[in-house]
Design a protein around this motif. Structure first.
Motif, PDB file in Angstrom:
ATOM      1  N   ALA A 113       0.886  -1.170   0.000  1.00 27.88           N
ATOM      2  CA  ALA A 113       0.000   0.000   0.000  1.00 27.88           C
ATOM      3  C   ALA A 113       0.921   1.216   0.000  1.00 27.88           C
ATOM      4  O   ALA A 113       1.923   1.236   0.710  1.00 27.88           O
ATOM      5  CB  ALA A 113      -0.875  -0.005   1.237  1.00 27.88           C
ATOM      6  N   GLY A 115       1.283   5.742  -0.804  1.00 31.00           N
ATOM      7  CA  GLY A 115       0.652   7.037  -1.050  1.00 31.00           C
ATOM      8  C   GLY A 115       1.034   7.536  -2.430  1.00 31.00           C
ATOM      9  O   GLY A 115       2.176   7.362  -2.869  1.00 31.00           O
ATOM     10  N   GLU A 193       3.819  11.096   6.276  1.00 29.31           N
ATOM     11  CA  GLU A 193       4.720  12.216   6.031  1.00 29.31           C
ATOM     12  C   GLU A 193       4.055  13.559   6.307  1.00 29.31           C
ATOM     13  O   GLU A 193       2.839  13.710   6.184  1.00 29.31           O
ATOM     14  CB  GLU A 193       5.202  12.185   4.567  1.00 29.31           C
ATOM     15  CG  GLU A 193       6.185  11.067   4.266  1.00 29.31           C
ATOM     16  CD  GLU A 193       5.568   9.681   4.337  1.00 29.31           C
ATOM     17  OE1 GLU A 193       4.413   9.520   3.881  1.00 29.31           O
ATOM     18  OE2 GLU A 193       6.235   8.774   4.872  1.00 29.31           O
ATOM     19  N   GLY A 210       6.025   4.567   0.342  1.00 27.75           N
ATOM     20  CA  GLY A 210       5.576   3.536   1.272  1.00 27.75           C
ATOM     21  C   GLY A 210       6.707   3.139   2.199  1.00 27.75           C
ATOM     22  O   GLY A 210       7.790   3.736   2.177  1.00 27.75           O
ATOM     23  N   CYS A 237      -1.081  12.349  -1.910  1.00 23.68           N
ATOM     24  CA  CYS A 237      -0.144  13.114  -1.082  1.00 23.68           C
ATOM     25  C   CYS A 237       0.114  14.478  -1.702  1.00 23.68           C
ATOM     26  O   CYS A 237       1.230  14.772  -2.130  1.00 23.68           O
ATOM     27  CB  CYS A 237       1.159  12.338  -0.932  1.00 23.68           C
ATOM     28  SG  CYS A 237       0.906  10.617  -0.473  1.00 23.68           S
TER      29      CYS A 237
HETATM   30  N1  HPA Z   1       3.195   7.386   3.141  1.00 24.00           N
HETATM   31  C1  HPA Z   1       3.879   6.322   3.521  1.00 24.00           C
HETATM   32  N2  HPA Z   1       3.392   5.110   3.496  1.00 24.00           N
HETATM   33  C2  HPA Z   1       2.159   4.939   3.034  1.00 24.00           C
HETATM   34  C3  HPA Z   1       1.388   6.007   2.625  1.00 24.00           C
HETATM   35  C4  HPA Z   1       1.933   7.309   2.674  1.00 24.00           C
HETATM   36  O1  HPA Z   1       1.293   8.326   2.322  1.00 24.00           O
HETATM   37  N3  HPA Z   1       0.191   5.512   2.203  1.00 24.00           N
HETATM   38  C5  HPA Z   1       0.253   4.169   2.385  1.00 24.00           C
HETATM   39  N4  HPA Z   1       1.442   3.826   2.883  1.00 24.00           N
END
Ligand code: HPA
Length: 272
Positions: A113, A115, A193, A210, A237
């Motif tokens: 997963a 961003g 972040e 990620g 993001c």
């Molecule tokens: N940042 C870091 N890790 C993640 C994010 C993110 O926005 N979304 C899913 N994993």
């Protein structure tokens, strides 16, 4: 026990459970499980039972190793991974990849997963990794080198197999699944972040961010595995319009991308 003895001990334990001839290794990330549901499972072992494995502590991860058949191929599948932010070393979180290689896999397919930093990529969509940036602050290859693993200074000009990437794009196209392509940056986490950090990550050329995958790819590539990885984009993001997110939302959005990912990987496995 040195690491080779540990790998052999773990591989022997898993062979004893009936994991004898895996061809493809799969690692499923946070909230991603649809591919596991398509597997004809023969063996299922909890990480906590496996010698030298550290347990996965993330609630969204099942922490099981499954062995069975997908699309006629023998697959060894990690239902959930270990992360450095759980307090494990980079050697510990990549140990399962070394064991999978010892058991005979030739191909490593990963998911995560992530961003979306590239603002034309939207949550719920998927992105094929064509390169990465390691901002984890360390490497799983730090420490004593063993020739059995491969090169001391492995080449990273193409860690993601061009052949697998081409096949993934062809499969997506034939199934009418939109798939983006881009650079994944790995950060330690576990906090998400700040706006300033997202701005920085966009500036350095990343399309998605990620907290995983890169250590496994470094180790897999060093050992000569053909690697591919797909991100499920779970949040957008945009530093100038940042919405707050939480892990429950990330998992819920990952579920939307999960079926697309399973569709692509199951077809790819047939071609491996
Ligand atoms: N940042 C870091 N890790 C993640 C994010 C993110 O926005 N979304 C899913 N994993």
């Amino acid at each position: 026990m040195n690491i080779i003895e540990q790998i052999e001990q773990t591989a022997e334990f898993l062979r004893g459970k009936g994991i004898t001839a895996p061809e493809v290794g799969v690692v499923l990330g946070t909230g991603l499980n649809a591919l596991a549901e398509r597997m004809e499972v023969e063996v299922s072992v909890s990480y906590s039972e496996i010698p030298n494995f550290v347990p996965a502590t993330v609630a969204q991860h099942k922490g099981r190793l499954l062995y069975g058949t997908i699309a006629g191929r023998k697959v060894l599948l990690m239902q959930g991974r270990m992360h450095a932010y759980e307090g494990h070393t980079f050697q510990q979180i990549t140990f399962p990849i070394r064991v999978m290689k010892w058991l005979g896999i030739k191909t490593l397919l990963l998911s995560n997963a992530a961003g979306a930093l590239n603002l034309s990529y939207k949550k719920g969509e998927i992105m094929l990794l064509n390169d990465h940036i390691n901002l984890l602050g360390s490497s799983p290859l730090v420490g004593k080198h063993l020739d059995e693993f491969g090169d001391r200074f492995p080449d990273m000009s193409q860690p993601y197999s061009a052949d697998l990437c081409d096949k993934i794009k062809q499969i997506a196209q034939s199934k009418g699944i939109a798939i983006h392509e881009g650079v994944y940056v790995a950060v330690l986490g576990p906090q998400l972040e700040t706006r300033a950090e997202y701005r920085f990550l966009r500036m350095i050329g990343a399309d998605a961010v990620g907290m995983s995958t890169v250590p496994e790819v470094i180790v897999g590539h060093q050992m000569g595995l053909r690697c591919a990885a797909i991100s499920a984009l779970t949040d957008e993001c945009d530093p100038d319009n940042l919405q707050s997110v939480n892990i429950e939302e990330i998992v819920a959005v990952a579920a939307r991308a999960d079926v697309l990912l399973a569709e692509i990987y199951s077809q790819l496995i047939a071609l491996c």
